[in-house]
Design a protein around this motif. Structure first.
Motif, PDB file in Angstrom:
ATOM      1  N   LEU A   1       0.836  -1.213   0.000  1.00 44.85           N
ATOM      2  CA  LEU A   1       0.000   0.000   0.000  1.00 44.85           C
ATOM      3  C   LEU A   1       0.863   1.252   0.000  1.00 44.85           C
ATOM      4  O   LEU A   1       0.609   2.206  -0.757  1.00 44.85           O
ATOM      5  N   LEU A   2       1.912   1.266   0.831  1.00 46.94           N
ATOM      6  CA  LEU A   2       2.814   2.426   0.884  1.00 46.94           C
ATOM      7  C   LEU A   2       3.614   2.563  -0.405  1.00 46.94           C
ATOM      8  O   LEU A   2       3.900   3.678  -0.857  1.00 46.94           O
ATOM      9  N   GLU A   3       3.983   1.433  -0.997  1.00 45.07           N
ATOM     10  CA  GLU A   3       4.712   1.488  -2.277  1.00 45.07           C
ATOM     11  C   GLU A   3       3.856   2.121  -3.364  1.00 45.07           C
ATOM     12  O   GLU A   3       4.333   2.986  -4.125  1.00 45.07           O
ATOM     13  N   LEU A   4       2.603   1.693  -3.473  1.00 43.11           N
ATOM     14  CA  LEU A   4       1.704   2.262  -4.483  1.00 43.11           C
ATOM     15  C   LEU A   4       1.432   3.731  -4.213  1.00 43.11           C
ATOM     16  O   LEU A   4       1.338   4.532  -5.152  1.00 43.11           O
ATOM     17  N   LYS A   5       1.311   4.086  -2.961  1.00 41.00           N
ATOM     18  CA  LYS A   5       1.062   5.492  -2.605  1.00 41.00           C
ATOM     19  C   LYS A   5       2.243   6.379  -3.005  1.00 41.00           C
ATOM     20  O   LYS A   5       2.068   7.521  -3.413  1.00 41.00           O
ATOM     21  N   GLY A   6       3.458   5.857  -2.887  1.00 37.08           N
ATOM     22  CA  GLY A   6       4.635   6.624  -3.281  1.00 37.08           C
ATOM     23  C   GLY A   6       4.838   6.692  -4.779  1.00 37.08           C
ATOM     24  O   GLY A   6       5.482   7.618  -5.277  1.00 37.08           O
ATOM     25  N   LEU A   7       4.261   5.728  -5.511  1.00 31.76           N
ATOM     26  CA  LEU A   7       4.470   5.669  -6.960  1.00 31.76           C
ATOM     27  C   LEU A   7       3.382   6.365  -7.765  1.00 31.76           C
ATOM     28  O   LEU A   7       3.674   7.035  -8.764  1.00 31.76           O
ATOM     29  N   TYR A   8       2.112   6.219  -7.341  1.00 29.66           N
ATOM     30  CA  TYR A   8       0.996   6.642  -8.183  1.00 29.66           C
ATOM     31  C   TYR A   8       0.040   7.564  -7.432  1.00 29.66           C
ATOM     32  O   TYR A   8      -0.012   7.569  -6.198  1.00 29.66           O
ATOM     33  N   GLN A   9      -0.717   8.305  -8.215  1.00 34.95           N
ATOM     34  CA  GLN A   9      -1.769   9.165  -7.657  1.00 34.95           C
ATOM     35  C   GLN A   9      -3.053   8.347  -7.568  1.00 34.95           C
ATOM     36  O   GLN A   9      -3.866   8.335  -8.487  1.00 34.95           O
ATOM     37  N   MET A  10      -3.217   7.663  -6.466  1.00 29.03           N
ATOM     38  CA  MET A  10      -4.385   6.825  -6.225  1.00 29.03           C
ATOM     39  C   MET A  10      -5.143   7.343  -5.010  1.00 29.03           C
ATOM     40  O   MET A  10      -4.540   7.892  -4.078  1.00 29.03           O
ATOM     41  N   ASN A  11      -6.461   7.147  -5.018  1.00 28.47           N
ATOM     42  CA  ASN A  11      -7.232   7.477  -3.827  1.00 28.47           C
ATOM     43  C   ASN A  11      -7.178   6.294  -2.858  1.00 28.47           C
ATOM     44  O   ASN A  11      -6.724   5.200  -3.220  1.00 28.47           O
ATOM     45  N   PRO A  12      -7.622   6.460  -1.615  1.00 29.20           N
ATOM     46  CA  PRO A  12      -7.488   5.391  -0.610  1.00 29.20           C
ATOM     47  C   PRO A  12      -8.110   4.062  -1.019  1.00 29.20           C
ATOM     48  O   PRO A  12      -7.529   2.993  -0.760  1.00 29.20           O
ATOM     49  N   MET A  13      -9.290   4.088  -1.656  1.00 33.87           N
ATOM     50  CA  MET A  13      -9.937   2.836  -2.036  1.00 33.87           C
ATOM     51  C   MET A  13      -9.189   2.127  -3.163  1.00 33.87           C
ATOM     52  O   MET A  13      -9.127   0.899  -3.202  1.00 33.87           O
ATOM     53  N   GLN A  14      -8.634   2.881  -4.078  1.00 32.23           N
ATOM     54  CA  GLN A  14      -7.822   2.278  -5.141  1.00 32.23           C
ATOM     55  C   GLN A  14      -6.569   1.635  -4.553  1.00 32.23           C
ATOM     56  O   GLN A  14      -6.170   0.540  -4.970  1.00 32.23           O
ATOM     57  N   LEU A  15      -5.961   2.311  -3.574  1.00 30.46           N
ATOM     58  CA  LEU A  15      -4.790   1.747  -2.902  1.00 30.46           C
ATOM     59  C   LEU A  15      -5.145   0.456  -2.168  1.00 30.46           C
ATOM     60  O   LEU A  15      -4.421  -0.541  -2.253  1.00 30.46           O
ATOM     61  N   LEU A  16      -6.268   0.473  -1.452  1.00 32.78           N
ATOM     62  CA  LEU A  16      -6.679  -0.701  -0.696  1.00 32.78           C
ATOM     63  C   LEU A  16      -7.009  -1.869  -1.622  1.00 32.78           C
ATOM     64  O   LEU A  16      -6.650  -3.022  -1.340  1.00 32.78           O
ATOM     65  N   PHE A  17      -7.680  -1.569  -2.735  1.00 31.38           N
ATOM     66  CA  PHE A  17      -8.042  -2.638  -3.670  1.00 31.38           C
ATOM     67  C   PHE A  17      -6.806  -3.288  -4.273  1.00 31.38           C
ATOM     68  O   PHE A  17      -6.685  -4.521  -4.288  1.00 31.38           O
TER      69      PHE A  17
END
Length: 460
Positions: A70-86
């Motif tokens: 989750l932290l890796e995706l948050k640092g790489l892409y502009q995603m909202n919380p639900m997209q990160l969780l999915f």
């Protein structure tokens, strides 16, 4: 031999994690310094594989990996919380479910416990390799069959659908973690292994069905929105037609009287009654303004002009200042449906924002265009006043309406349409001046552009 098998398994895990991280470049904007974050993420994932292997069945292994991804995706892409969780939930759940099928199968074949297989230096790396091969095959099928890029974009935009699937997916992962606790208490009988295998298979099937359902519902939601936009545009065209019909009838009646009036003017001039002729001409001018409504031209495109005409009437009712001058040059590749999708959403958002401004003098909507001939780009700017604070997430303002999933699609659809046409959408919010600006840059075929085309008359 065991070292070689473990090395192969670590390579397969790295392939899975790297392909997973790179895949999202197709759907999401990358953040600055994403290369650094990507290298760090790849090292972290490899370290996790080398240190723990697939030992994510413990109480803390799967949640730890979930948080890491989750932290890796948050640092790489502009995603909202639900997209990160999915997406992070998908990464861990697929690993866990794939492992949950292969290890019990090995235990059943060898007539041993899962715990024994996990600590065997030969069978565990083999089971690990087979698990990862199955996971890679499923991931390929998921990305290309169950959730291909052409369909998954609408799913990512629907907050309600992705929220439901993301939470349910994590719940399935938690359920399997709970079931897996049985092996810590000696429940490692054949029926338990079989039930664990069946549970993992059911989780795979449930995930695929839920994502497929989410994509279908998201598509239906956008289809409903598109249908509503087309219905609104049909109503605009009818109002525009009726207004033009009224204009034509008024002009026909005025033209009939105009011929008689001009005969009278000629008679007065012939008789030397110049002042009376001047007074009669003034009367004719006033009669024309009273009987014949003024028709403004806001665009050289009939469909777009009808949209802007209707917007002008709407703004007049709401005491909103409106000005527009949108010129579509020859060579543009904007279809009628794209015109409806982009401008109707732009105007609806602007009108709804202006309606919340309390002062009549501060409410305004301005739409302009400029064709940059030397590079063949059409620039369309929309500016409107607003009240309150605008929250930007992933480049798109969040809707403040109760049903955000439906109403929040407008700007996303504009952005999608502009991207499909080879252009971009840029949003600029001046919180100090309380002005919301949207700029569309769309490519135009310069060879088909006719320099003799003239700009339409500016309306206001």
């Amino acid at each position: 031999m065991s070292f070689l098998l473990r090395f192969i398994a670590e390579c397969l895990f790295t392939v899975y994690s790297v392909s997973f991280l790179l895949y999202h470049r197709r759907n999401f904007l990358m953040k600055q310094n994403h290369l650094i974050f990507f290298l760090i993420s790849a090292v972290i994932n490899w370290s996790f594989s080398a240190t723990w292997g697939l030992a994510i069945s413990s109480h803390y292994g799967a949640p730890a990996l979930l948080l890491i991804v989750l932290l890796e995706l948050k640092g790489l892409y502009q995603m909202n919380p639900m997209q990160l969780l999915f997406e992070s939930g998908y990464f861990v759940a697929v690993l866990y479910w794939g492992r949950g099928i292969v290890l019990p199968v090995f235990a059943l074949i060898l007539n041993q416990s899962v715990h024994w297989v996990r600590h065997n230096r030969f069978y565990y790396p083999v089971a690990w390799i087979l698990s990862l091969c199955m996971i890679l095959v499923y991931n390929m099928l998921f990305r290309h069959v169950i959730a291909p890029k052409a369909k998954v974009e609408t799913f990512y935009r629907s907050k309600e659908q992705i929220r439901f699937v993301a939470i349910f997916q994590v719940c399935l992962l938690g359920y399997l973690l709970f079931i897996n606790l049985g092996r810590y208490y000696g429940v490692d009988l054949p029926w338990y292994k079989i039930s664990h295998i069946i549970s993992c298979i059911i989780c795979f099937a449930a995930q695929g069905l839920l994502v497929n359902r989410g994509i279908r519902n998201s598509s239906l939601l956008e289809y409903e929105l598109h249908t509503e936009l087309l219905q609104q545009q049909l109503e605009r065209n009818l109002r525009h037609y009726k207004a033009y019909q009224k204009y034509a009838e008024s002009f026909r009646a005025f033209k009939h009287d105009y011929n008689h009036m001009m005969t009278s003017v000629k008679s007065l001039l012939s008789a030397g009654e110049y002042q009376k002729a001047i007074n009669l001409l003034d009367t004719i001018h006033e009669t024309r303004h009273k009987q014949v409504p003024v028709q403004h031209s806001y665009s050289n495109n009939n469909l777009l002009d009808s949209i802007l005409q209707d917007t002008a009437n709407r703004c007049e009712e709401q005491s909103t200042q409106f000005s527009a001058n949108v010129y579509l040059p020859a060579g543009h590749n904007i279809s009628d449906i794209d015109i409806v999708r982009m401008f109707t959403n732009l105007i609806n958002n602007a009108a709804e924002a202006c309606a919340k401004v309390t002062s009549d003098s501060e409410r305004f909507i301005a739409i302009t265009s400029r064709f940059i001939s030397h590079n063949g780009w059409l620039q369309i700017k929309t500016a409107n006043s607003f009240h309150g604070k605008v929250l930007i997430r992933n480049g798109i303002p969040e809707s403040t309406k109760p049903n955000r999933d439906f109403h929040g699609l407008g700007l996303s659809i504009i952005d999608e349409t502009a991207t499909k046409l080879g252009g971009i959408m840029v949003i600029d919010v001046d919180q100090k001046e309380m002005v919301f600006k949207t700029t569309l840059l769309l490519p135009v075929n310069i060879q088909q552009w006719n320099k003799k085309d003239r700009l339409p008359v500016r309306g206001g």
